[in-house]
Design an enzyme around this catalytic site. Structure first.
Site, PDB file in Angstrom:
ATOM      1  N   LYS A  13      64.413 -15.653  42.104  1.00 28.92           N
ATOM      2  CA  LYS A  13      64.445 -14.543  43.072  1.00 28.92           C
ATOM      3  C   LYS A  13      65.877 -14.042  43.279  1.00 28.92           C
ATOM      4  CE  LYS A  13      62.541 -16.826  46.514  1.00 28.92           C
ATOM      5  NZ  LYS A  13      62.355 -18.153  45.906  1.00 28.92           N
ATOM      6  N   ARG A  88      58.305 -15.731  54.040  1.00 24.51           N
ATOM      7  CA  ARG A  88      57.803 -17.002  53.513  1.00 24.51           C
ATOM      8  C   ARG A  88      56.570 -17.513  54.243  1.00 24.51           C
ATOM      9  NH1 ARG A  88      63.379 -18.537  51.321  1.00 24.51           N
ATOM     10  NH2 ARG A  88      63.058 -20.471  50.218  1.00 24.51           N
ATOM     11  N   ARG A 127      71.052 -26.547  38.943  1.00 26.70           N
ATOM     12  CA  ARG A 127      71.809 -25.398  39.468  1.00 26.70           C
ATOM     13  C   ARG A 127      73.153 -25.831  40.054  1.00 26.70           C
ATOM     14  NH1 ARG A 127      68.277 -21.416  42.911  1.00 26.70           N
ATOM     15  NH2 ARG A 127      68.111 -23.112  44.411  1.00 26.70           N
ATOM     16  N   ARG A 160      74.142 -27.191  45.675  1.00 25.59           N
ATOM     17  CA  ARG A 160      73.686 -26.919  47.042  1.00 25.59           C
ATOM     18  C   ARG A 160      73.101 -28.192  47.628  1.00 25.59           C
ATOM     19  NH1 ARG A 160      69.838 -21.653  46.875  1.00 25.59           N
ATOM     20  NH2 ARG A 160      68.630 -22.961  48.265  1.00 25.59           N
ATOM     21  N   ARG A 171      60.693 -28.796  49.236  1.00 21.78           N
ATOM     22  CA  ARG A 171      60.703 -27.319  49.249  1.00 21.78           C
ATOM     23  C   ARG A 171      59.534 -26.760  48.423  1.00 21.78           C
ATOM     24  NH1 ARG A 171      66.438 -26.276  47.133  1.00 21.78           N
ATOM     25  NH2 ARG A 171      65.882 -24.083  47.180  1.00 21.78           N
TER      26      ARG A 171
END
Ligand code: AMP
Length: 215
Positions: A13, A88, A127, A160, A171
């Site tokens: 996204k 969400r 990531r 992160r 998540r």
């Protein structure tokens, strides 16, 4: 043009949203970025949000809608916004409809980026982002030239805190339970739902998206 980007964590996204924002010349609003920045700056919002982010849980709907309401007062949003990671939950979807309607604006489309679960996990756990300029890499798919160093500015690459494996799993569960039902919600609404296969290279997904938006 007001667009919502829907998809699991790691679906792309942020990446697709940034490219779309550039191509369409409209700003992107990523609540995740706003919240992470608030945590970094130690503001009241950040202090409140931190425990939700670290646990991989959703921040309360009213807080998110407050961020949206405030962001939409910026003149730059008048021509449209790319909503990245908002909405969400169903109450957020209802809330955004009400806010947009109250401003005489409309939601033009919802883009659903679909990605296989195994790919999602590798994308998130691999990531890394630059602590200085925010450039994003992936140690599996798009590694930097030198390990741990940003190609763009030489800054240090960091993970992160909510990309830790246990948080990632949570998540994904939260996505399935609270956010995935929005697919049916928007399918049943008058707003077009555009489904794109997000397992492909970034440029391919982007071109597909642009083609579908302009047709
Ligand atoms: P993201 O960068 O979009 O993956 O968001 C990171 C985290 O910020 C999420 O795991 C949530 O804790 C929080 N967050 C971001 N956007 C929302 C939202 N629309 N509703 C609730 N929580 C959110």
């Amino acid at each position: 043009m007001n667009l919502i980007l829907l998809g699991a964590p790691g679906a792309g996204k942020g990446t697709q949203g940034a490219l779309l924002a550039e191509r369409l010349g409209i700003p992107k609003l990523a609540t995740g970025d706003v919240l992470r920045e608030a945590v970094r700056a130690g503001t009241e919002l950040g202090l409140m949000a931190r425990k939700f982010l670290d646990a991989g849980e959703l921040v309360p709907d009213e807080v998110i809608l407050g961020i949206v309401r405030e962001a939409l007062t910026a003149p730059a949003t008048e021509r449209g916004v790319i909503f990245d990671g908002v909405v969400r939950t169903e109450p957020q979807a209802e809330g955004l409809n009400t806010i947009l309607r109250g401003m005489g604006r409309t939601l033009d489309a919802v883009i659903l980026i679909e990605v296989d679960e195994e790919t999602l996990v590798r994308r998130i756990s691999g990531r890394r982002s630059c602590a200085e300029c925010g450039a994003v890499y992936n140690v599996y798919f798009e590694p930097p030239r030198a390990e741990g160093v940003c190609d763009v500015c030489g800054g240090a690459l960091v993970t992160r805190t909510d990309d830790a494996e246990a948080t990632v799993r949570r998540r994904l569960e939260v996505y399935r339970a609270s956010t995935a039902p929005l697919i049916d919600y928007y399918q049943a609404s008058a707003v077009p739902l555009i489904r794109v296969d997000g397992n492909r290279p970034v440029d391919e997904v982007q071109n597909d998206l642009l083609g579908r938006l302009t047709n």
